[in-house]
Design an enzyme around this catalytic site. Structure first.
Site, PDB file in Angstrom:
ATOM      1  N   LYS A  33       0.488  -1.592  -0.126  1.00  0.00           N
ATOM      2  CA  LYS A  33       0.011   0.169   0.101  1.00  0.00           C
ATOM      3  C   LYS A  33       0.204   1.395  -0.196  1.00  0.00           C
ATOM      4  CE  LYS A  33      -0.944  -0.100   4.841  1.00  0.00           C
ATOM      5  NZ  LYS A  33      -1.361  -0.653   6.125  1.00  0.00           N
ATOM      6  N   ARG A 129     -10.758   0.726  15.824  1.00  0.00           N
ATOM      7  CA  ARG A 129     -10.372   0.834  14.765  1.00  0.00           C
ATOM      8  C   ARG A 129     -11.273  -0.096  13.545  1.00  0.00           C
ATOM      9  NH1 ARG A 129      -4.750   1.610  11.877  1.00  0.00           N
ATOM     10  NH2 ARG A 129      -5.590  -0.449  11.218  1.00  0.00           N
ATOM     11  N   TYR A 253      16.822  29.351   6.911  1.00  0.00           N
ATOM     12  CA  TYR A 253      15.577  29.912   7.574  1.00  0.00           C
ATOM     13  C   TYR A 253      16.002  30.344   9.554  1.00  0.00           C
ATOM     14  CZ  TYR A 253      13.192  29.390   3.686  1.00  0.00           C
ATOM     15  OH  TYR A 253      13.124  29.990   1.971  1.00  0.00           O
ATOM     16  N   MET A 301      12.605  23.806   1.760  1.00  0.00           N
ATOM     17  CA  MET A 301      11.987  23.023   0.936  1.00  0.00           C
ATOM     18  C   MET A 301      13.156  22.097  -0.599  1.00  0.00           C
ATOM     19  SD  MET A 301       9.133  24.159  -1.631  1.00  0.00           S
ATOM     20  CE  MET A 301       7.865  24.414  -0.167  1.00  0.00           C
TER      21      MET A 301
HETATM   22  C1  LIG Z   1      -0.775  -1.861   6.992  1.00  0.00           C
HETATM   23  C2  LIG Z   1      -0.819  -2.847   7.455  1.00  0.00           C
HETATM   24  C3  LIG Z   1       0.173  -4.431   7.829  1.00  0.00           C
HETATM   25  C4  LIG Z   1       1.100  -3.714   7.426  1.00  0.00           C
HETATM   26  O1  LIG Z   1       1.725  -3.156   8.703  1.00  0.00           O
HETATM   27  P1  LIG Z   1       3.554  -3.351   9.095  1.00  0.00           P
HETATM   28  O2  LIG Z   1       3.351  -2.067  10.166  1.00  0.00           O
HETATM   29  O3  LIG Z   1       3.994  -2.375   7.964  1.00  0.00           O
HETATM   30  O4  LIG Z   1       3.985  -4.544   8.871  1.00  0.00           O
HETATM   31  C5  LIG Z   1      -0.689  -5.128   8.108  1.00  0.00           C
HETATM   32  N1  LIG Z   1      -2.193  -5.293   7.988  1.00  0.00           N
HETATM   33  C6  LIG Z   1      -2.672  -4.712   7.845  1.00  0.00           C
HETATM   34  C7  LIG Z   1      -3.811  -4.540   8.434  1.00  0.00           C
HETATM   35  C8  LIG Z   1      -2.418  -2.736   7.995  1.00  0.00           C
HETATM   36  O5  LIG Z   1      -3.223  -2.621   7.408  1.00  0.00           O
END
Ligand SMILES: *Cc1c(COP(=O)(O)O)cnc(C)c1O
Length: 356
Positions: A33, A129, A253, A301
């Site tokens: 992802k 969640r 800055y 930046m």
């Molecule tokens: C992003 C995610 C993972 C991977 O988690 P990591 O800590 O990056 O290994 C696994 N399961 C779910 C449901 C996630 O959203």
């Protein structure tokens, strides 16, 4: 051409995937992802396709990008669909999806699917969640099982605090998962990267490693790992100017750094618009021509500044590595009060160069 480059080592990615799968014991979905945590989802998925059991992404848009690039392995939508109309393309592109809310379950019941569906039913074992509560879970499983168009259900949950080795919460969550799923038919899936690396007593059929695939360690520094993680992303740029400061002169800055002695400053073509943490403090680690060095002054930046006083041979054209094999992204994250997740995902604009 601007010299900001992210070198992506796909061999290291494969090494880390193999480690994740061996720790998971069985099958592992490579989590790609967020553009594979900034590494490029298509390139990473292609590099893993021949050996990965499948992939996981956050949304159908990410899955379709992989399908369009020719990825044929299973792809799981970790949050399922965001609206029922996605069920059509989910079937059409042969995707797996999580069902984590009542409205999703109802949509699956109403959907008349032309083909059998693979559903990952999510338990909220304590993260609070997504997922069905332990009280609701069995009823949800029964409703899905009753559907002719659901051919397989995987039982999943997600750990909230597996990156805390001394916290009892992971064991509690796992016990809740075992209680809620006892006797139910279906594969199981529990472990993210910190669970795989830090909690060998947690297990499931399908591991879901993300961060560790990219060679970043999610556990606190000092905790020994069960195997070697190889950093995949090596981010570097070059020094484009050098300044000699007298004692009392500031750089950048806000004059956040003021020299307390004669100081040689290197200006590096990399900034927060490339994904470097803007809040990085004076002293944050960098590597200058392969030697440990430090950031000074506020990150701009497009540029940042490093201390060259102890690097007499460095100058215009010298390479500065911002993270990679040294410093590791976790060291940079620790120095910045950020996470390795955040820094990797923030990478942009820098040219990505892949090595098979
Ligand atoms: C992003 C995610 C993972 C991977 O988690 P990591 O800590 O990056 O290994 C696994 N399961 C779910 C449901 C996630 O959203």
């Amino acid at each position: 051409m601007r010299p900001a480059i992210a070198r992506i080592d796909l061999d290291a990615l494969r090494h880390n995937y193999r480690l994740a799968r061996s720790l998971g014991g069985n099958k592992a979905l490579a989590v790609v992802k967020a553009d594979a945590y900034g590494h490029g989802a298509v390139r990473c998925a292609k590099a893993l396709e021949s050996e990965a059991d499948g992939f996981a992404v956050a949304a159908i848009e990410e899955a379709l990008e992989l399908r369009e690039s020719g990825i044929r392995k299973p792809i799981l939508l970790l949050e399922g669909f965001f609206e029922p109309s996605e069920l059509e393309p989910i079937v059409q592109h042969d995707l797996w999806f999580a069902v984590a809310s009542r409205w999703q379950l109802e949509a699956v019941e109403k959907f008349s699917s032309p083909r059998p569906l693979r559903v990952w039913l999510k338990l909220d074992s304590g993260m609070h969640r997504l997922g069905f509560s332990p009280q609701e879970f069995r009823a949800a499983h029964a409703r899905l099982s009753a559907l002719k168009h659901v051919e397989a259900i995987t039982l999943m949950t997600h750990m909230a605090r597996a990156d805390e080795p001394d916290c009892t919460r992971s064991a509690e969550q796992f016990a809740a998962f075992e209680r809620a799923t006892r006797g139910l038919r279906g594969d199981t899936s529990v472990c993210n990267s910190p669970a795989l690396l830090g909690w060998p007593q947690l297990h499931g059929d399908w591991a879901r490693p993300g961060l560790m695939l990219y060679g970043a360690d999610p556990l606190p520094s000092g905790v020994e790992l069960p195997g070697e993680l190889k950093p995949v992303m090596h981010v570097e740029s070059k020094i484009i100017a050098v300044r000699e400061l007298a004692a009392g002169e500031p750089v950048g800055y806000g004059a956040r750094f003021v020299a307390d002695k004669p100081t040689r400053v290197g200006v590096v073509a990399f900034g927060y618009a490339d994904g470097y943490p803007q809040m990085a403090p004076n002293g944050a680690p960098v590597s200058i021509d392969g030697k440990p060095g430090k950031l000074i002054g506020r990150v701009s930046m497009d540029m940042l500044t490093v201390d060259l006083t102890e690097h007499p041979n460095a100058g215009v054209g010298s390479t500065v590595q911002l993270w990679g094999d040294a410093p590791r992204v976790t060291e940079l994250a620790d120095a910045c009060g950020a996470s390795a997740y955040q820094i990797l995902c923030a990478l942009k604009r820098a040219k990505q160069v892949y090595s098979e």
